[in-house]
Motif scaffolding. Structure first.
Motif, PDB file in Angstrom:
ATOM      1  N   UNK A   1       1.707   7.301   1.954  1.00 25.29           N
ATOM      2  CA  UNK A   1       0.839   6.137   1.903  1.00 25.29           C
ATOM      3  C   UNK A   1      -0.582   6.625   1.675  1.00 25.29           C
TER       4      UNK A   1
ATOM      5  N   UNK B   1      -3.080   6.015   3.533  1.00 26.30           N
ATOM      6  CA  UNK B   1      -3.626   6.488   4.817  1.00 26.30           C
ATOM      7  C   UNK B   1      -3.217   7.929   5.083  1.00 26.30           C
ATOM      8  N   UNK B   2      -1.936   8.237   4.813  1.00 24.58           N
ATOM      9  CA  UNK B   2      -1.459   9.594   5.095  1.00 24.58           C
ATOM     10  C   UNK B   2      -2.155  10.621   4.200  1.00 24.58           C
TER      11      UNK B   2
ATOM     12  N   UNK C   1       0.836  -1.219   0.000  1.00 23.52           N
ATOM     13  CA  UNK C   1       0.000   0.000   0.000  1.00 23.52           C
ATOM     14  C   UNK C   1       0.868   1.266   0.000  1.00 23.52           C
ATOM     15  N   UNK C   2       2.188   1.106   0.201  1.00 21.63           N
ATOM     16  CA  UNK C   2       3.034   2.282   0.299  1.00 21.63           C
ATOM     17  C   UNK C   2       3.370   2.813  -1.093  1.00 21.63           C
TER      18      UNK C   2
ATOM     19  N   UNK D   1      -9.304  14.179   4.342  1.00 24.23           N
ATOM     20  CA  UNK D   1     -10.473  14.202   5.235  1.00 24.23           C
ATOM     21  C   UNK D   1     -10.412  15.432   6.143  1.00 24.23           C
TER      22      UNK D   1
ATOM     23  N   UNK E   1      -5.003  10.287   2.701  1.00 25.68           N
ATOM     24  CA  UNK E   1      -6.436  10.352   3.014  1.00 25.68           C
ATOM     25  C   UNK E   1      -6.715  11.151   4.284  1.00 25.68           C
ATOM     26  N   UNK E   2      -5.828  11.042   5.259  1.00 28.21           N
ATOM     27  CA  UNK E   2      -6.107  11.779   6.509  1.00 28.21           C
ATOM     28  C   UNK E   2      -6.067  13.288   6.267  1.00 28.21           C
ATOM     29  N   UNK E   3      -5.160  13.719   5.373  1.00 25.61           N
ATOM     30  CA  UNK E   3      -5.118  15.156   5.064  1.00 25.61           C
ATOM     31  C   UNK E   3      -6.346  15.578   4.254  1.00 25.61           C
TER      32      UNK E   3
END
Lengths: 161, 469
Positions: free
Chosen positions: A7, A9-10, A1-2, A16, A12-14
């Protein structure tokens, strides 16, 4: 996934977080109430009204029409037509706390429904006014307008907050 | 939607239960998630979006922390970022109006601001999200891969709006596997009915008495009326909040979850330290795990320990609301706990139990005065009335309220200890035949349920105090 340093996740968190900021900004613009004193809001809305068919009413008219007591609220501004054959009215209420919002909105809906029934059959343009009425709850402020310029009045109300 | 509402009891809950028990294992979480979002959106149609954004943000932050686990500095940075954002969002909704009001009152300014209502449950679900992130960072839990399961953890309706604050490590396994049985369903129903009765029979009645007293200016209260007011509020908040927690625990059991108890008869405590081991246990545990211990806990110098305690209790006060009286309430408890730990705790232990109990009840009642007062000035005037400095010692209002509500106070006192529940279960316990015992229990609890519903239908006074936190 990297994918290198970033990544999913990283990223997406920004994303969101940005969406959250945008959402809160939208809430502030379109649904928030205001700490402005009632007198300021009242003045701003009152000055925007076309008063050719609207007269400022007192607490007894508010009680008669909506079954509510003016003293229970932080502020009430009620304009209505002097003529029984007109459905035109503008109401601004500042409740003391949020638990009062429901009773006011229910009273407004009940009164509008009753007036629609009164006009039904002989004054279709008044029924139309009531059907197209504008209502808005912004924090502790409640606005209602049944008038040909209801949209303008609502805008004046929103801008005054 | 309140648990203690007709819509919830006779429409929402039966429909959700029926669908939940009908669908196969894996779909149960989805049913519960949809029901939870609907439950929240019922009262907060706009803020359900905020909660979904919070779920997404914390889900990705949890994964990001895990992905950086090998590099402790990066993992820590990721955690700090995530916790900071959560605290900022909570702080914005809860405190920005309070901060501007304070600025306006101190400085010669009149800065107007846009008011936003506090999203219901935000204090609870934000704390749950932080517990999830920290547990992952501490490697006590694995990040949840299934976003639906994580969404369920944050939004689960039984504990969404008033807790208990469920720590992720306590529920991680249950999100995947949990036991659902008729026995547990029955146990859950009993918990729920007890909670409902506490809320609608005792808390609401005590609340209506308190409201009558709170309507009188604080300095016009007699000593008797002021104490009655403080006792009424103490009973209202305990039976309201612990009733809601019991309902949450009961609903959890009905859906196969086991939540830890949130109250353990706090009013039987014999010190303030003990009181806080028994009151809102999930909040105290959260602050101990995620604030007090990271600050150094008690494994440090005395001065540092006092500092740590004061930080925790000031934050506890602030968590309850954006007002100076809540902060004063938190600081008040911080000071007493420090005193019990370092000054008079040992002496207190040597006193007879009854004296220790009276000491605790008096201090707790004084604490509630700070808690329910709209301002610090009101709290001080109320306290003056409690020592006879208001309208004398006894007045007609106080005696009238006492004589018309003595049964309420008796029920409340019994219900504040295990004795109340023992009395309720006394009849079934005397029966030896298992079937007859079960039948007696069903009749008793159905009776309590019917009485509670009768109170709900006839009484329009049904507030819920912990909503605003």
């Amino acid at each position: 996934m990297r994918t290198g340093r970033f990544t999913i996740a990283r990223v997406m968190k920004y994303i969101v977080l940005l969406l959250t900021i945008a959402f809160v900004a939208a809430l502030m613009m379109y649904t928030s109430g205001s700490s402005r004193p009632f007198e300021e809001v009242e003045k701003a809305v009152s000055s925007s009204l076309d008063k050719s068919n609207l007269t400022l009413q007192d607490g007894s008219a508010f009680k008669r029409e909506f079954g509510l007591s003016e003293a229970d609220y932080a502020g009430v501004m009620y304009y209505a037509s002097e003529f029984n054959i007109s459905a035109e009215e503008v109401l601004v209420v500042l409740v003391k706390d949020e638990s009062q919002i429901q009773e006011v909105t229910e009273a407004i809906e009940k009164q509008a429904e009753a007036r629609k029934n009164d006009f039904d059959g002989y004054a279709p343009e008044e029924v139309k006014l009531l059907e197209d009425a504008k209502q808005s709850v912004r924090g502790r402020y409640i606005f209602f307008a049944a008038a040909p310029k209801a949209e303008e009045y609502l805008e004046a109300f929103s801008n005054s907050l | 939607m309140l648990f203690s509402s007709i819509t919830f009891l006779f429409l929402f809950l039966p429909v959700v239960m029926a669908v939940y028990y009908m669908v196969p294992g894996r779909a149960k979480n989805i049913v519960l998630l949809i029901a939870s979002l609907f439950f929240y959106a019922w009262g907060e149609p706009v803020y359900v979006v905020l909660m979904i954004l919070s779920i997404l943000f914390n889900y990705f932050c949890g994964r990001d922390i895990q992905e950086n686990a090998e590099d402790s500095r990066k993992a820590k940075l990721s955690l700090v970022f995530a916790v900071t954002v959560n605290v900022l969002i909570l702080g914005f909704f809860k405190y920005y109006g309070f901060i501007l009001d304070t600025v306006n009152s101190i400085l010669p300014t009149d800065i107007p601001y846009r008011e936003l209502p506090l999203p219901v449950g935000i204090s609870f679900y934000t704390f749950q999200a932080i517990s999830y992130l920290v547990d992952i960072y501490r490697k006590k839990a694995q990040p949840q891969k299934n976003i639906l399961y994580f969404a369920l953890y944050i939004s689960m309706f039984p504990q969404l709006i008033a807790g208990p604050i469920v720590r992720y490590e306590d529920i991680e396994a249950q999100l995947k596997n949990r036991k659902i049985s008729i026995r547990r369903l029955g146990q859950g129903a009993v918990f729920f009915i007890i909670g409902l009765a506490k809320k609608v029979i005792i808390a609401n009645t005590a609340g209506s008495v308190f409201d009558q007293i709170a309507g009188v200016p604080a300095s016009s209260l007699s000593m008797l009326t002021a104490w009655l007011g403080a006792f009424s509020y103490a009973f209202q908040i305990y039976f309201d909040f612990s009733g809601y927690s019991d309902m949450a625990l009961g609903l959890g059991k009905m859906f196969g979850f086991e939540f830890k108890k949130n109250f353990d008869y706090p009013y039987i405590s014999e010190s303030i330290t003990e009181f806080w081991r028994r009151w809102h246990i999930s909040l105290s545990t959260w602050f101990r795990e995620y604030v007090y211990i990271p600050l150094g806990g008690n494994r440090c110098s005395v001065s540092r320990n006092i500092f740590n305690l004061m930080v925790v209790w000031t934050l506890t006060g602030m968590w309850h609301g954006a007002a100076w009286n809540f902060i004063a309430w938190g600081v008040y408890y911080g000071v007493i706990l420090v005193m019990e730990k370092y000054m008079w705790g040992a002496s207190l232990d040597r006193l007879p139990g009854a004296v220790r109990h009276i000491y605790t009840i008096i201090l707790v009642l004084i604490g509630w005065v700070f808690f329910f007062s709209p301002s610090l000035g009101y709290a001080l005037r109320y306290l003056v009335s409690m020592v006879g400095g208001g309208a004398g010692i006894i007045d007609s209002k106080g005696t009238f309220l006492l004589f018309t509500h003595w049964l309420l106070y008796l029920l409340a006192v019994l219900g504040s200890s295990a004795l109340g529940l023992r009395l309720v279960n006394a009849v079934p316990r005397m029966i030896r035949n298992e079937k007859a015992k079960a039948a007696a229990a069903v009749i008793i609890y159905m009776g309590i349920f019917v009485i509670s519903v009768a109170f709900l239908v006839t009484d329009t006074f049904n507030p819920f105090l912990y909503f605003r936190f």
